[in-house]
Write a protein that holds these residues in place. Sequence first.
Motif, short mmCIF file in Angstrom:
data_model
loop_
_atom_site.label_atom_id
_atom_site.label_comp_id
_atom_site.label_asym_id
_atom_site.label_seq_id
_atom_site.Cartn_x
_atom_site.Cartn_y
_atom_site.Cartn_z
N GLN A 76 0.85 -1.18 0.00
CA GLN A 76 0.00 0.00 0.00
C GLN A 76 0.89 1.24 0.00
OE1 GLN A 76 -2.35 0.72 3.60
NE2 GLN A 76 -4.13 0.79 2.27
N GLN A 126 1.47 5.30 0.56
CA GLN A 126 0.88 6.29 1.45
C GLN A 126 1.56 7.64 1.28
OE1 GLN A 126 0.70 3.82 5.02
NE2 GLN A 126 2.89 4.08 5.26
N LYS A 131 -4.02 6.75 1.18
CA LYS A 131 -3.47 5.40 1.07
C LYS A 131 -4.10 4.72 -0.14
CE LYS A 131 -2.63 4.70 5.97
NZ LYS A 131 -2.92 3.85 7.14
N TYR A 132 -3.27 3.97 -0.89
CA TYR A 132 -3.75 3.32 -2.09
C TYR A 132 -3.08 1.96 -2.23
CZ TYR A 132 -4.74 2.55 -7.03
OH TYR A 132 -5.17 2.01 -8.21
N PRO A 166 -8.21 -0.78 -2.52
CA PRO A 166 -8.66 0.19 -1.52
C PRO A 166 -7.91 1.52 -1.62
CG PRO A 166 -8.21 -1.92 -0.50
CD PRO A 166 -7.73 -2.01 -1.91
N SER A 214 -7.99 5.16 0.54
CA SER A 214 -8.58 5.81 1.72
C SER A 214 -8.01 7.21 1.92
CB SER A 214 -8.37 4.97 2.98
OG SER A 214 -7.00 4.91 3.30
N ALA A 256 -7.92 10.21 5.02
CA ALA A 256 -8.20 10.53 6.43
C ALA A 256 -7.72 11.95 6.69
CB ALA A 256 -7.47 9.55 7.35
#
Length: 129
Positions: free
Chosen positions: A76, A78, A100-101, A116, A118, A120
Motif C-alpha cells: 500500500q 501512502q 493510502k492506495y 482500496p 482511503s 483521512a
Amino acid sequence: IDTFWADFGYRNTISKLDGALSAGYVFNKGRFRIPVNAGAAFSYTLYQKTHLTIVKENFKQEFTYKNLNKEKLHIQFQFSAAIEVRLFKRSYLNIEGRLKYASKNISETPGLKYKPFSIAVPVGFKMYF
C-alpha cells in the motif's frame, strides 16, 4: 414447516508480518510547520486458519480451512501532509491529510477489482519533547 435449533461458532487466526518504509521532510516558517511524508507499507500473511463449528440439535459438524489467501503480499502506498501551528513553546495544533492506495487488486472474486483507496483528515494537538 419444520424448524430446528442450531448454533454456529467461528474462529479465524491470522499471522502477519507488517512493515513500512517512509521518508519525510518538515518545512518550517515562523509559527508554522509543514511535515510531508511518503512511503509504502507492506503486509505479508504467514499463516491463516479458519475454524467453523455447527451444532444442530444433537450432532456437531466442524470444518477447518488453512491458508485461504492466494495473494500473501499486499503493498500500500501512502502520502501525508500536515499543517502545524505553534500555540506554545513545544505545543502545536495539527491538521493532517492522509492518502493510502493499494498497489494491486485484493479481491479474489472473478471480475471484481478492489484496490482500496482511503483518505483521512485527523485533527489534534501535539507536544514535542
